[in-house]
Structure formats: structure tokens, C-alpha cells
Design a protein around this motif. Sequence first.
Motif, short mmCIF file in Angstrom:
data_model
loop_
_atom_site.label_atom_id
_atom_site.label_comp_id
_atom_site.label_asym_id
_atom_site.label_seq_id
_atom_site.Cartn_x
_atom_site.Cartn_y
_atom_site.Cartn_z
N THR A 174 0.84 -1.19 0.00
CA THR A 174 0.00 0.00 0.00
C THR A 174 0.88 1.24 0.00
O THR A 174 1.78 1.37 0.83
CB THR A 174 -0.92 0.03 1.24
OG1 THR A 174 -1.74 -1.15 1.24
CG2 THR A 174 -1.82 1.26 1.21
N ASP A 200 3.89 7.24 2.55
CA ASP A 200 3.92 6.02 3.35
C ASP A 200 3.93 4.78 2.45
O ASP A 200 3.15 4.70 1.50
CB ASP A 200 2.70 5.98 4.27
CG ASP A 200 2.75 4.83 5.25
OD1 ASP A 200 3.31 5.02 6.34
OD2 ASP A 200 2.24 3.74 4.93
N ASN A 246 3.61 0.71 2.96
CA ASN A 246 3.28 -0.38 3.88
C ASN A 246 3.26 -1.70 3.12
O ASN A 246 2.64 -1.80 2.06
CB ASN A 246 1.91 -0.13 4.52
CG ASN A 246 1.49 -1.25 5.45
OD1 ASN A 246 1.03 -2.31 5.03
ND2 ASN A 246 1.63 -1.02 6.74
N GLN A 262 2.58 -5.92 3.69
CA GLN A 262 2.17 -7.07 4.49
C GLN A 262 2.43 -8.34 3.70
O GLN A 262 1.96 -8.46 2.56
CB GLN A 262 0.70 -6.96 4.89
CG GLN A 262 0.39 -5.76 5.76
CD GLN A 262 -1.03 -5.78 6.30
OE1 GLN A 262 -1.64 -6.82 6.47
NE2 GLN A 262 -1.56 -4.59 6.57
N THR A 313 4.87 -7.59 8.73
CA THR A 313 4.45 -6.24 8.32
C THR A 313 5.61 -5.27 8.47
O THR A 313 6.31 -5.28 9.49
CB THR A 313 3.27 -5.74 9.18
OG1 THR A 313 2.18 -6.66 9.07
CG2 THR A 313 2.81 -4.36 8.72
N ASP A 343 6.39 -1.03 7.67
CA ASP A 343 5.80 0.25 7.28
C ASP A 343 6.86 1.34 7.42
O ASP A 343 7.40 1.54 8.51
CB ASP A 343 4.58 0.57 8.15
CG ASP A 343 3.77 1.73 7.60
OD1 ASP A 343 4.35 2.83 7.43
OD2 ASP A 343 2.57 1.57 7.34
N GLU A 384 7.70 5.44 6.54
CA GLU A 384 7.08 6.71 6.19
C GLU A 384 8.17 7.75 5.93
O GLU A 384 9.08 7.94 6.74
CB GLU A 384 6.17 7.17 7.34
CG GLU A 384 5.31 8.36 7.01
CD GLU A 384 4.32 8.67 8.12
OE1 GLU A 384 3.53 9.61 7.96
OE2 GLU A 384 4.35 7.97 9.16
N ASP A 419 7.58 3.05 10.94
CA ASP A 419 6.37 2.98 11.75
C ASP A 419 6.11 1.58 12.27
O ASP A 419 5.49 1.43 13.33
CB ASP A 419 5.15 3.44 10.94
CG ASP A 419 5.17 4.93 10.68
OD1 ASP A 419 6.00 5.64 11.28
OD2 ASP A 419 4.34 5.40 9.87
N GLU A 420 6.54 0.57 11.54
CA GLU A 420 6.25 -0.80 12.00
C GLU A 420 7.20 -1.81 11.39
O GLU A 420 7.51 -1.76 10.20
CB GLU A 420 4.81 -1.20 11.66
CG GLU A 420 4.44 -2.60 12.14
CD GLU A 420 2.94 -2.87 12.10
OE1 GLU A 420 2.55 -4.02 12.39
OE2 GLU A 420 2.17 -1.94 11.81
N THR A 433 -7.00 7.27 7.53
CA THR A 433 -5.99 7.69 6.57
C THR A 433 -6.30 9.09 6.05
O THR A 433 -7.35 9.67 6.35
CB THR A 433 -5.95 6.72 5.37
OG1 THR A 433 -7.18 6.86 4.61
CG2 THR A 433 -5.81 5.27 5.84
#
Length: 422
Positions: free
Chosen positions: A36, A73, A75, A77, A87, A89, A91, A101-102, A132
Motif C-alpha cells: 500500500t 507512506d 506499507n 504485508q 508487516t 511500514d 514513512e 512505523d512498524e 488515513t
Amino acid sequence: MKKTLLSILFLCLTLMTGNIFAQDTKGKEDKKIVLTISGEFDAAIKNYSNDRFATPKGPETEHSATARIPSFDVNMQYQFAPKWKATADVEFVSESNIQVDEISLTREFTPTFNIKAGMFILPIGHCNNGYTYLDYFTAGDPEGEYALIPCPFIETGVSLLGKLKCGLSYQASFTTALTPLKYSAQYWTQYATQGFFKDDSFFSSPAISLNLGYDGIRNMRFGAGIYYCTNTARNMSLYSGYKEYCLKNFNKTQSVPVTILFADGQYQNDYFTARASYMQGFMGGTYQLTSYYRSLLNNIDREFNGEELEYVKGAIGKQVISYMGEVGVNIKNCFYKESKGPELIPFVHYECYDSEEKVASELCELRNPCSKVSLWSFGINWKAIENIAVKSSYITRRIGRGSDTMNNANEFALALAYSFDF
């Protein structure tokens, strides 16, 4: 400490797997990657400087035009086995270049019970609860929570999460907690997460948090949550010499608990959308913490082993508040629903927030009227396609608590928001 934390996370993952290497060939067939990409481009014409604390009456009057990309961003998965998901992420943000972020690993047992371990966003506050840029009508995110708590609220630890049959969902987390070196009177805990690739203080005073969601009623979504750390003072990093002595002394003798409560909701059908949220934060020991930081600033420099003390002046709030509401009407669906034309959504948006809603009685003289902001935003969104929205709005902000002598901050803003799945 980081090695200890990584060892514990590895042990948790090992217990979750049973034996990850024993996956059968079906796991290879079920591999799936979802990518994404999302972000926003903003432009604005303003009558004020960016710092609302620039003068005792608020931001300086300054006519200017700005353009920026607040974030981009990415992302990913990756369902690499039937019950396993990784996952990541990342940014790209205008203030600090690149922000992770993750990075997490999730073991799925049943729809009602799963375990996530790693670094991830805590769903505390409306802005951290899955919304979002495309969801909001305003150019940029709502201001209040971004001015008071970390957004995104990134911590390292373990979560239990799942979705129940009655429409309830939950996420209970045990993670690293906030660090007081980044608390401030102006922005409360906004910058106070422990960061990425640092020696996070985990067992000194960890945090627990719980988020509950409900979508059992058609077109409606509700959420509520709590974040709590019994003493964030224990999460202060220690340095050498005089600074180390001071911090150790404060670390052992003072208590700075933090509690954050929030609730939000959304109703959306073909004709209109309404959202609302409420967030309140509480902090103990603010008189001792404010007095301690004021004494440090009077005796030594602001830099602590490469990190600057966020506190500048003012009273760190023992209670902060933020609430927001917005309503938009879909003109296309109201008058020409069967048409293939773009959606036009006029909206109205209101927010109020205060980083010094309440302060310790001993610090009342330090309370800054510029800490409180209330704003109205009026505008229209044009959704050319489902993945892209063009936003325009006029925003008028009232600075201060009931005084007509304060400088207000007004602007006309344009934004392009997008989100694409691959």
C-alpha cells in the motif's frame, strides 16, 4: 537492554511457532504480498507564522504561501505461511526524513486470538486508530491529537488482538513506554516515544494499553482505549557526570505516571459522513518535573548525550484535552446518484485542544494562553476516483482562553490525498 528485549521477543516468537521450519508445501502456495502506497501533498496561503508560541499573543502575523509533502507512506504485508504475517511500514516525512512505523511479526491462531510482536503503532487516539488521509475531509490530519500525543504512537513490545463474533475487536499491548526527556508544556508527550534502533528502556516501567472497537451496526464504527504507564520517570536515559547524577536522583525519587483515554466514532452511508473523537490525558508529578527541568536549564546546557531536552518553558500539563467533529454531505449521491461523475463533498469541521488544560496549582503563573486552540474549517472535497481526493478548505483558528487580544491564525489550504493497493 536491547539484547535482552530482542531475546524475549525471539522466545515469544519461538513459542508461537512450535516449529516454523515444519511448514508444509501448502504454505508456499498461500504466500501473499499486499503493498500500500499512500500520502498527501499540501499547499496553503497563511496569515501567520508556524509557531503559535512565538509571542505572548500567539503566532506572529506573517503573510506567506507554503507547499509541502507531509508524508509518503509505504506499507507491506507479507503472508509468508498460512498462519504467519510480516508487516513493514516506512514513512517518508518532511520533518525527519525517514521514519519506521512498524516492523512486526503476527502469528494468527483464530480470528479471535492472534499475537503480534515487534515495533508497531499503538491504536491510542483517533489519529492512530486506522484512519488515513483519504478518510479526513481536512487538508492534513486533525490537529489536536497531533499536538499532544505521538502520532504515530510507535512502541516496541507484544500485542494480543482479534475480532469477536458480536462485532467487537480488541488489541491489548505490553510495550515500551514514554520518556520524560521529551515532555514539554507546548506539546505534552508528542515527541516522547523512545524511538527506533535505540536502547529502549523496557522493564524499567513498561506501558499497558487496550483498544476496543465495535462495528456491529451497519455503517457505524466506534472505538475506545486507554494507555497507562505507572512511572515514566524510570524511563529516563542516564548520562555521565553531573547530568547522570541528577537524572538518577530524579529517576529514583519521583513518580510521573501517564494515562491517556480516548473514544471516537464514525457514521457513513451513501449520503453523508460524520466523525467525532475525544481524547484526554493525565500526568502526575508535573510540578516536580517542571521544577526539575527548569533547574537543569538554569545550570547546564540543554543537550543530553546528543538528545536535547524538549522542555523550553511553561508548565507541563497535568491534564490535556482534545476533541473533534466533522460532517460531510455527498452531493453526487444526493442528487445524481446514478451518474458516473466525481463525488463532491462539502464539509464543516471543528476542533479544540489544550496542552495545559489543567496544571499544578504551584505553576499557574507559567500557564501559557497560547496552549489552547479552537478552530473551524469549511471546504469541499472532490473525489475524482476512489483512490484520490482533492481537498480545499478555509481554516480559522482562535488562540487563547476567552481573550479578544490574541492573534488568530487563518489559512486557505489545498491538498491532494491518495492511497493505492498493489
